[in-house]
Design an enzyme around this catalytic site. Structure first.
Site, PDB file in Angstrom:
ATOM      1  N   SER A  17       0.837  -1.192   0.000  1.00 31.02           N
ATOM      2  CA  SER A  17       0.000   0.000   0.000  1.00 31.02           C
ATOM      3  C   SER A  17       0.877   1.249   0.000  1.00 31.02           C
ATOM      4  O   SER A  17       2.089   1.171   0.201  1.00 31.02           O
ATOM      5  CB  SER A  17      -0.945  -0.009   1.207  1.00 31.02           C
ATOM      6  OG  SER A  17      -0.226  -0.114   2.408  1.00 31.02           O
ATOM      7  N   CYS A  18       0.249   2.378  -0.227  1.00 37.54           N
ATOM      8  CA  CYS A  18       0.918   3.663  -0.335  1.00 37.54           C
ATOM      9  C   CYS A  18       1.878   3.856   0.839  1.00 37.54           C
ATOM     10  O   CYS A  18       1.506   3.567   1.976  1.00 37.54           O
ATOM     11  CB  CYS A  18      -0.129   4.767  -0.357  1.00 37.54           C
ATOM     12  SG  CYS A  18       0.544   6.405  -0.636  1.00 37.54           S
ATOM     13  N   PRO A  19       3.078   4.294   0.579  1.00 36.33           N
ATOM     14  CA  PRO A  19       3.665   4.786  -0.676  1.00 36.33           C
ATOM     15  C   PRO A  19       4.500   3.758  -1.427  1.00 36.33           C
ATOM     16  O   PRO A  19       5.172   4.094  -2.400  1.00 36.33           O
ATOM     17  CB  PRO A  19       4.558   5.928  -0.197  1.00 36.33           C
ATOM     18  CG  PRO A  19       5.127   5.400   1.104  1.00 36.33           C
ATOM     19  CD  PRO A  19       3.968   4.615   1.722  1.00 36.33           C
ATOM     20  N   MET A  20       4.489   2.505  -1.005  1.00 37.77           N
ATOM     21  CA  MET A  20       5.399   1.508  -1.576  1.00 37.77           C
ATOM     22  C   MET A  20       5.258   1.301  -3.087  1.00 37.77           C
ATOM     23  O   MET A  20       6.271   1.205  -3.785  1.00 37.77           O
ATOM     24  CB  MET A  20       5.280   0.179  -0.832  1.00 37.77           C
ATOM     25  CG  MET A  20       5.809   0.233   0.600  1.00 37.77           C
ATOM     26  SD  MET A  20       7.417   1.040   0.793  1.00 37.77           S
ATOM     27  CE  MET A  20       8.473  -0.100  -0.077  1.00 37.77           C
ATOM     28  N   ASP A  44      -3.516  -2.060  -4.725  1.00 38.50           N
ATOM     29  CA  ASP A  44      -3.964  -0.860  -4.014  1.00 38.50           C
ATOM     30  C   ASP A  44      -4.672   0.059  -5.004  1.00 38.50           C
ATOM     31  O   ASP A  44      -4.048   0.562  -5.950  1.00 38.50           O
ATOM     32  CB  ASP A  44      -2.753  -0.164  -3.391  1.00 38.50           C
ATOM     33  CG  ASP A  44      -3.098   1.121  -2.660  1.00 38.50           C
ATOM     34  OD1 ASP A  44      -4.305   1.418  -2.489  1.00 38.50           O
ATOM     35  OD2 ASP A  44      -2.165   1.831  -2.252  1.00 38.50           O
TER      36      ASP A  44
END
Length: 81
Positions: A17-20, A44
Site C-alpha cells: 500500500s501507499c507509498p510503496m 492498491d
C-alpha cells in the site's frame, strides 16, 4: 486482460500500500533504458492516482496506460530519458 505493450520488465507490488507502489516503481524505472516500458501490477486502488501523479510530476517518465483488471491495477510507464 493484457495490454499491447512490449514491456522490458514487470514489477509486482500486489499487496503493498501507499507509498510503496510509487517508491518501488521509481526504483524500477531508474534501472531502465530510455524507451523501455515498465509494467507495474498493484492491488492498491490508490495506486491509480498515486502513480499517475508521480509520473506527471516526474521528468524522465511517461504514464502510457492504466488498466483495472479485476482486483489488479496495471500501470505502464515508459522511461523517456
Amino acid at each position: 486482460m493484457s495490454a499491447e505493450f512490449d514491456t522490458a520488465e514487470t514489477l509486482d507490488v500486489k499487496g503493498a500500500s501507499c507509498p510503496m507502489p510509487v517508491l518501488k516503481t521509481k526504483s524500477a524505472t531508474d534501472g531502465l533504458d530510455p524507451g523501455d516500458i515498465l509494467e507495474v501490477l498493484a492491488t492498491d486502488s490508490g495506486s491509480m492516482s498515486d502513480i499517475d501523479g508521480w509520473a506527471s510530476g516526474t521528468g524522465g517518465v511517461e504514464l502510457v496506460d492504466q488498466i483495472e483488471d479485476g482486483d489488479v491495477y496495471r500501470h505502464y510507464i515508459r522511461k523517456t530519458e
